[in-house]
Design a protein around this motif. Structure first.
Motif, PDB file in Angstrom:
ATOM      1  N   ARG A 281      -2.831 -28.124  30.407  1.00  0.00           N
ATOM      2  CA  ARG A 281      -2.207 -29.416  30.702  1.00  0.00           C
ATOM      3  C   ARG A 281      -0.852 -29.267  31.385  1.00  0.00           C
ATOM      4  O   ARG A 281      -0.556 -29.958  32.360  1.00  0.00           O
ATOM      5  CB  ARG A 281      -2.064 -30.220  29.410  1.00  0.00           C
ATOM      6  N   ALA A 282      -0.001 -28.385  30.869  1.00  0.00           N
ATOM      7  CA  ALA A 282       1.323 -28.220  31.458  1.00  0.00           C
ATOM      8  C   ALA A 282       1.223 -27.700  32.887  1.00  0.00           C
ATOM      9  O   ALA A 282       1.929 -28.169  33.788  1.00  0.00           O
ATOM     10  CB  ALA A 282       2.163 -27.274  30.602  1.00  0.00           C
ATOM     11  N   ALA A 283       0.339 -26.743  33.110  1.00  0.00           N
ATOM     12  CA  ALA A 283       0.173 -26.195  34.454  1.00  0.00           C
ATOM     13  C   ALA A 283      -0.383 -27.244  35.408  1.00  0.00           C
ATOM     14  O   ALA A 283      -0.024 -27.260  36.594  1.00  0.00           O
ATOM     15  CB  ALA A 283      -0.749 -24.975  34.410  1.00  0.00           C
ATOM     16  N   ARG A 284      -1.250 -28.126  34.913  1.00  0.00           N
ATOM     17  CA  ARG A 284      -1.807 -29.158  35.781  1.00  0.00           C
ATOM     18  C   ARG A 284      -0.732 -30.140  36.242  1.00  0.00           C
ATOM     19  O   ARG A 284      -0.801 -30.682  37.346  1.00  0.00           O
ATOM     20  CB  ARG A 284      -2.951 -29.882  35.071  1.00  0.00           C
ATOM     21  N   VAL A 285       0.254 -30.390  35.395  1.00  0.00           N
ATOM     22  CA  VAL A 285       1.370 -31.249  35.803  1.00  0.00           C
ATOM     23  C   VAL A 285       2.106 -30.607  36.978  1.00  0.00           C
ATOM     24  O   VAL A 285       2.439 -31.275  37.972  1.00  0.00           O
ATOM     25  CB  VAL A 285       2.324 -31.495  34.629  1.00  0.00           C
ATOM     26  N   VAL A 286       2.348 -29.316  36.885  1.00  0.00           N
ATOM     27  CA  VAL A 286       3.009 -28.603  37.979  1.00  0.00           C
ATOM     28  C   VAL A 286       2.152 -28.660  39.241  1.00  0.00           C
ATOM     29  O   VAL A 286       2.661 -28.888  40.350  1.00  0.00           O
ATOM     30  CB  VAL A 286       3.285 -27.142  37.569  1.00  0.00           C
ATOM     31  N   LEU A 287       0.852 -28.463  39.093  1.00  0.00           N
ATOM     32  CA  LEU A 287      -0.038 -28.506  40.252  1.00  0.00           C
ATOM     33  C   LEU A 287      -0.050 -29.893  40.893  1.00  0.00           C
ATOM     34  O   LEU A 287      -0.087 -30.019  42.116  1.00  0.00           O
ATOM     35  CB  LEU A 287      -1.457 -28.114  39.830  1.00  0.00           C
ATOM     36  N   GLY A 288      -0.013 -30.943  40.066  1.00  0.00           N
ATOM     37  CA  GLY A 288       0.024 -32.295  40.607  1.00  0.00           C
ATOM     38  C   GLY A 288       1.272 -32.544  41.440  1.00  0.00           C
ATOM     39  O   GLY A 288       1.207 -33.139  42.523  1.00  0.00           O
ATOM     40  N   VAL A 289       2.413 -32.081  40.957  1.00  0.00           N
ATOM     41  CA  VAL A 289       3.663 -32.226  41.709  1.00  0.00           C
ATOM     42  C   VAL A 289       3.598 -31.430  43.013  1.00  0.00           C
ATOM     43  O   VAL A 289       4.036 -31.908  44.076  1.00  0.00           O
ATOM     44  CB  VAL A 289       4.858 -31.779  40.849  1.00  0.00           C
ATOM     45  N   LEU A 290       3.047 -30.227  42.955  1.00  0.00           N
ATOM     46  CA  LEU A 290       2.913 -29.417  44.166  1.00  0.00           C
ATOM     47  C   LEU A 290       2.027 -30.099  45.196  1.00  0.00           C
ATOM     48  O   LEU A 290       2.323 -30.070  46.405  1.00  0.00           O
ATOM     49  CB  LEU A 290       2.343 -28.044  43.807  1.00  0.00           C
ATOM     50  N   LEU A 291       0.955 -30.725  44.742  1.00  0.00           N
ATOM     51  CA  LEU A 291       0.079 -31.431  45.676  1.00  0.00           C
ATOM     52  C   LEU A 291       0.814 -32.588  46.348  1.00  0.00           C
ATOM     53  O   LEU A 291       0.620 -32.844  47.548  1.00  0.00           O
ATOM     54  CB  LEU A 291      -1.161 -31.936  44.947  1.00  0.00           C
ATOM     55  N   LEU A 292       1.625 -33.291  45.604  1.00  0.00           N
ATOM     56  CA  LEU A 292       2.427 -34.359  46.198  1.00  0.00           C
ATOM     57  C   LEU A 292       3.355 -33.819  47.291  1.00  0.00           C
ATOM     58  O   LEU A 292       3.435 -34.379  48.395  1.00  0.00           O
ATOM     59  CB  LEU A 292       3.255 -35.056  45.116  1.00  0.00           C
ATOM     60  N   LEU A 293       4.036 -32.737  46.988  1.00  0.00           N
ATOM     61  CA  LEU A 293       4.974 -32.151  47.949  1.00  0.00           C
ATOM     62  C   LEU A 293       4.246 -31.607  49.179  1.00  0.00           C
ATOM     63  O   LEU A 293       4.709 -31.787  50.316  1.00  0.00           O
ATOM     64  CB  LEU A 293       5.786 -31.045  47.273  1.00  0.00           C
ATOM     65  N   ILE A 294       3.113 -30.958  48.954  1.00  0.00           N
ATOM     66  CA  ILE A 294       2.355 -30.418  50.083  1.00  0.00           C
ATOM     67  C   ILE A 294       1.823 -31.549  50.957  1.00  0.00           C
ATOM     68  O   ILE A 294       1.808 -31.454  52.192  1.00  0.00           O
ATOM     69  CB  ILE A 294       1.205 -29.523  49.579  1.00  0.00           C
ATOM     70  N   GLY A 295       1.388 -32.648  50.330  1.00  0.00           N
ATOM     71  CA  GLY A 295       0.919 -33.785  51.110  1.00  0.00           C
ATOM     72  C   GLY A 295       1.994 -34.322  52.032  1.00  0.00           C
ATOM     73  O   GLY A 295       1.739 -34.614  53.212  1.00  0.00           O
TER      74      GLY A 295
ATOM     75  N   GLY B  53      -2.688 -35.252  54.499  1.00  0.00           N
ATOM     76  CA  GLY B  53      -1.480 -35.384  53.696  1.00  0.00           C
ATOM     77  C   GLY B  53      -1.554 -36.487  52.655  1.00  0.00           C
ATOM     78  O   GLY B  53      -1.349 -36.228  51.458  1.00  0.00           O
ATOM     79  N   PRO B  54      -1.839 -37.746  53.050  1.00  0.00           N
ATOM     80  CA  PRO B  54      -1.943 -38.805  52.034  1.00  0.00           C
ATOM     81  C   PRO B  54      -3.055 -38.549  51.018  1.00  0.00           C
ATOM     82  O   PRO B  54      -2.915 -38.913  49.844  1.00  0.00           O
ATOM     83  CB  PRO B  54      -2.240 -40.058  52.870  1.00  0.00           C
ATOM     84  N   LEU B  55      -4.147 -37.931  51.448  1.00  0.00           N
ATOM     85  CA  LEU B  55      -5.234 -37.628  50.512  1.00  0.00           C
ATOM     86  C   LEU B  55      -4.776 -36.608  49.480  1.00  0.00           C
ATOM     87  O   LEU B  55      -5.095 -36.729  48.285  1.00  0.00           O
ATOM     88  CB  LEU B  55      -6.455 -37.107  51.274  1.00  0.00           C
ATOM     89  N   LEU B  56      -4.012 -35.622  49.913  1.00  0.00           N
ATOM     90  CA  LEU B  56      -3.488 -34.639  48.973  1.00  0.00           C
ATOM     91  C   LEU B  56      -2.489 -35.274  48.007  1.00  0.00           C
ATOM     92  O   LEU B  56      -2.496 -34.973  46.811  1.00  0.00           O
ATOM     93  CB  LEU B  56      -2.809 -33.499  49.746  1.00  0.00           C
ATOM     94  N   ALA B  57      -1.648 -36.161  48.531  1.00  0.00           N
ATOM     95  CA  ALA B  57      -0.685 -36.837  47.668  1.00  0.00           C
ATOM     96  C   ALA B  57      -1.406 -37.710  46.639  1.00  0.00           C
ATOM     97  O   ALA B  57      -1.030 -37.734  45.452  1.00  0.00           O
ATOM     98  CB  ALA B  57       0.270 -37.685  48.508  1.00  0.00           C
TER      99      ALA B  57
END
Length: 219
Positions: free
Chosen positions: A94-108, A162-166
């Motif tokens: 769960r904690a790692a998925r939160v980090v991954l979600g934030v990274l996806l937003l930034l990459i988008g 980009g928007p799809l990744l975000a």
């Protein structure tokens, strides 16, 4: 004959079945997110290495074909990073998925910032490629020798990722608490002593426990 005891035993079974159904749905959600992320990574890799623009020049060689790596070299690295993130999402807690979600937003956001300007202004995106072909330097000097510049669809395809990744990053952040922890299915179930009642034994089986095994140690 009263059905009270049977009904009382059926209620835990119904609750257990409901929890199992919710767990399966959550697992499917995570699988869909992993597949979508991998697909976006592949699409971005294809778009990022395709031809982005064709530029006609007033000086030799007369024309220049601009590819994605020349216009936005960072996109190839980001697409490979997305494939790695897809693999990580499939097993992350769960904690790692939160980090991954934030990274996806930034990459988008980064994908849009890199790809969209190149599609809207192909002459600017072609500066590096023209300099390599003509030895001309300086953005103003390069623009003076450009007769025409036409973008292809690929920079816009890349920008659309980009928007799809975000959005996928937001979905990961919103749903991560409902998803199972990666690798849980491989953890051994705690053994529980059989009760001798078929209904209770079935409840134990649905929870992944062995009703014929020894009782778990107290405490």
């Amino acid at each position: 004959m009263s059905d009270g005891p049977v009904a009382g035993r059926e209620q835990p079974a119904v609750r257990t079945a409901g929890r199992d159904l919710a767990a399966r749905r959550a697992g499917y959600e995570r699988l869909v997110a992993v597949v979508l992320l991998a697909a976006l990574g592949v699409l971005l890799l294809i778009a990022g290495t395709a031809t982005w623009a064709t530029v006609a020049l007033d000086v030799p060689p007369g024309s220049v074909v601009v590819t994605g790596p020349a216009a936005a070299p960072a996109l190839s690295a980001l697409s490979l990073a997305l494939l790695a993130l897809a693999a990580a999402l499939s097993i992350a807690g769960r904690a790692a998925r939160v980090v991954l979600g934030v990274l996806l937003l930034l990459i988008g956001v980064a994908v849009v910032a890199l790809a969209l300007p190149a599609g809207l202004d192909p002459a600017r995106a072609a500066t590096t490629a023209i300099t390599a072909k003509t030895a001309l330097t300086g953005a103003d000097t390069v623009r003076q020798v450009i007769r025409s510049a036409v973008s292809t669809i690929w920079p816009f395809v890349a920008a659309a990722c980009g928007p799809l990744l975000a959005a996928l990053g937001v979905a990961v952040l919103a749903r991560t608490r409902r998803w199972p922890v990666g690798g849980r299915r491989y953890r051994p179930a705690r053994a529980v002593r059989t009760t001798g009642d078929p209904v209770d034994d079935w409840d134990l089986l649905t929870r992944g426990a062995d009703p014929t095994g020894p009782a778990a140690p107290p405490g």
